[in-house]
Motif scaffolding. Structure first.
Motif, PDB file in Angstrom:
ATOM      1  N   TRP A   4       1.642 -24.552   2.934  1.00 32.81           N
ATOM      2  CA  TRP A   4       1.686 -23.278   2.223  1.00 32.81           C
ATOM      3  C   TRP A   4       1.806 -23.553   0.735  1.00 32.81           C
ATOM      4  N   ARG A   5       1.166 -22.709  -0.045  1.00 38.76           N
ATOM      5  CA  ARG A   5       1.183 -22.883  -1.499  1.00 38.76           C
ATOM      6  C   ARG A   5       1.711 -21.612  -2.165  1.00 38.76           C
ATOM      7  N   PRO A   6       2.302 -21.750  -3.352  1.00 36.14           N
ATOM      8  CA  PRO A   6       2.756 -20.551  -4.074  1.00 36.14           C
ATOM      9  C   PRO A   6       1.566 -19.713  -4.515  1.00 36.14           C
ATOM     10  N   ILE A   7       1.765 -18.417  -4.612  1.00 40.27           N
ATOM     11  CA  ILE A   7       0.675 -17.491  -4.953  1.00 40.27           C
ATOM     12  C   ILE A   7       0.116 -17.775  -6.340  1.00 40.27           C
ATOM     13  N   ARG A   8       0.923 -18.348  -7.222  1.00 40.47           N
ATOM     14  CA  ARG A   8       0.439 -18.660  -8.583  1.00 40.47           C
ATOM     15  C   ARG A   8      -0.773 -19.581  -8.549  1.00 40.47           C
ATOM     16  N   SER A   9      -0.793 -20.525  -7.608  1.00 42.42           N
ATOM     17  CA  SER A   9      -1.929 -21.457  -7.542  1.00 42.42           C
ATOM     18  C   SER A   9      -3.206 -20.746  -7.116  1.00 42.42           C
ATOM     19  N   LEU A  10      -3.116 -19.745  -6.269  1.00 43.00           N
ATOM     20  CA  LEU A  10      -4.304 -18.986  -5.843  1.00 43.00           C
ATOM     21  C   LEU A  10      -4.833 -18.164  -7.002  1.00 43.00           C
ATOM     22  N   LEU A  11      -3.941 -17.510  -7.724  1.00 38.14           N
ATOM     23  CA  LEU A  11      -4.367 -16.669  -8.849  1.00 38.14           C
ATOM     24  C   LEU A  11      -4.903 -17.513  -9.992  1.00 38.14           C
ATOM     25  N   ARG A  12      -4.339 -18.698 -10.189  1.00 34.37           N
ATOM     26  CA  ARG A  12      -4.812 -19.593 -11.233  1.00 34.37           C
ATOM     27  C   ARG A  12      -6.226 -20.089 -10.905  1.00 34.37           C
ATOM     28  N   ARG A  44       7.824  -2.672   3.669  1.00 39.56           N
ATOM     29  CA  ARG A  44       6.373  -2.896   3.608  1.00 39.56           C
ATOM     30  C   ARG A  44       5.769  -2.407   2.308  1.00 39.56           C
ATOM     31  N   ALA A  45       6.204  -1.271   1.834  1.00 37.24           N
ATOM     32  CA  ALA A  45       5.649  -0.729   0.593  1.00 37.24           C
ATOM     33  C   ALA A  45       5.905  -1.669  -0.583  1.00 37.24           C
ATOM     34  N   ARG A  46       7.100  -2.217  -0.666  1.00 35.35           N
ATOM     35  CA  ARG A  46       7.406  -3.146  -1.764  1.00 35.35           C
ATOM     36  C   ARG A  46       6.620  -4.444  -1.645  1.00 35.35           C
ATOM     37  N   ALA A  47       6.367  -4.881  -0.423  1.00 38.23           N
ATOM     38  CA  ALA A  47       5.569  -6.095  -0.230  1.00 38.23           C
ATOM     39  C   ALA A  47       4.157  -5.878  -0.775  1.00 38.23           C
ATOM     40  N   LEU A  48       3.564  -4.758  -0.456  1.00 35.89           N
ATOM     41  CA  LEU A  48       2.216  -4.475  -0.956  1.00 35.89           C
ATOM     42  C   LEU A  48       2.220  -4.249  -2.462  1.00 35.89           C
ATOM     43  N   THR A  49       3.278  -3.655  -2.984  1.00 40.61           N
ATOM     44  CA  THR A  49       3.388  -3.466  -4.432  1.00 40.61           C
ATOM     45  C   THR A  49       3.460  -4.809  -5.146  1.00 40.61           C
ATOM     46  N   ARG A  50       4.165  -5.780  -4.566  1.00 38.95           N
ATOM     47  CA  ARG A  50       4.229  -7.118  -5.176  1.00 38.95           C
ATOM     48  C   ARG A  50       2.830  -7.708  -5.312  1.00 38.95           C
ATOM     49  N   LEU A  51       1.996  -7.543  -4.284  1.00 38.44           N
ATOM     50  CA  LEU A  51       0.625  -8.070  -4.346  1.00 38.44           C
ATOM     51  C   LEU A  51      -0.213  -7.291  -5.346  1.00 38.44           C
ATOM     52  N   ARG A  52      -0.078  -5.983  -5.368  1.00 40.45           N
ATOM     53  CA  ARG A  52      -0.847  -5.163  -6.310  1.00 40.45           C
ATOM     54  C   ARG A  52      -0.477  -5.479  -7.747  1.00 40.45           C
ATOM     55  N   ASN A  53       0.791  -5.770  -8.004  1.00 40.60           N
ATOM     56  CA  ASN A  53       1.225  -6.126  -9.353  1.00 40.60           C
ATOM     57  C   ASN A  53       0.644  -7.460  -9.813  1.00 40.60           C
ATOM     58  N   LEU A  54       0.231  -8.290  -8.867  1.00 37.53           N
ATOM     59  CA  LEU A  54      -0.392  -9.571  -9.204  1.00 37.53           C
ATOM     60  C   LEU A  54      -1.896  -9.448  -9.404  1.00 37.53           C
ATOM     61  N   GLY A  55      -2.438  -8.255  -9.216  1.00 36.26           N
ATOM     62  CA  GLY A  55      -3.857  -8.044  -9.446  1.00 36.26           C
ATOM     63  C   GLY A  55      -4.680  -7.844  -8.182  1.00 36.26           C
ATOM     64  N   LEU A  56      -4.059  -7.910  -7.023  1.00 40.45           N
ATOM     65  CA  LEU A  56      -4.769  -7.680  -5.763  1.00 40.45           C
ATOM     66  C   LEU A  56      -4.675  -6.191  -5.436  1.00 40.45           C
ATOM     67  N   ARG A  57      -5.515  -5.394  -6.078  1.00 39.05           N
ATOM     68  CA  ARG A  57      -5.389  -3.938  -6.047  1.00 39.05           C
ATOM     69  C   ARG A  57      -5.756  -3.291  -4.719  1.00 39.05           C
ATOM     70  N   VAL A  81      -1.920 -14.527   3.377  1.00 37.87           N
ATOM     71  CA  VAL A  81      -0.861 -14.345   2.397  1.00 37.87           C
ATOM     72  C   VAL A  81       0.378 -13.821   3.111  1.00 37.87           C
ATOM     73  N   LEU A  82       1.529 -14.395   2.787  1.00 37.33           N
ATOM     74  CA  LEU A  82       2.805 -13.949   3.338  1.00 37.33           C
ATOM     75  C   LEU A  82       3.702 -13.451   2.213  1.00 37.33           C
TER      76      LEU A  82
END
Length: 105
Positions: free
Chosen positions: A93-101, A40-53, A33-34
């Motif tokens: 590369w694919r958008p993160i929405r496709s992985l979560l879907r 760095r903190a905001r990058a990890l927060t973006r992932l956590r907000n998508l459910g990757l806790r 995942v990129l």
């Protein structure tokens, strides 16, 4: 927890790369995942907000390559993924929405 790394860009922003276990049974090798963010903190927060806790970045063992940096900078969301393969097979590369879907299905 995840292996990964980051690269600070000349404008002060960062690109964070993480190798994560696959959230679906379809991908056995895991995913890379990129994330492009202010820091760095905001990058990890973006992932956590998508459910990757349980996503943490410790160290800089696997920073993004120049090709990966280019890919994430040219994507409108600034958040992309693909399977983490050891082979040199070209995969898009694919958008993160496709992985979560796929994980929700």
């Amino acid at each position: 927890m995840a292996a990964g790394g980051f690269c600070k860009l000349p404008n002060g922003r960062v690109v964070v790369a993480l190798n994560l276990p696959s959230p679906t049974a379809l991908e056995t090798s895991g995913v890379r995942v990129l994330v492009h963010a202010q820091n760095r903190a905001r990058a990890l927060t973006r992932l956590r907000n998508l459910g990757l806790r349980a996503v943490y970045l410790r160290g800089n063992a696997a920073p993004p390559t120049p090709d990966e940096i280019t890919a994430v900078l040219h994507h409108p969301d600034g958040l992309i993924w693909r399977t983490a393969q050891d082979t040199k097979v070209l995969e898009l590369w694919r958008p993160i929405r496709s992985l979560l879907r796929d994980a929700a299905a």
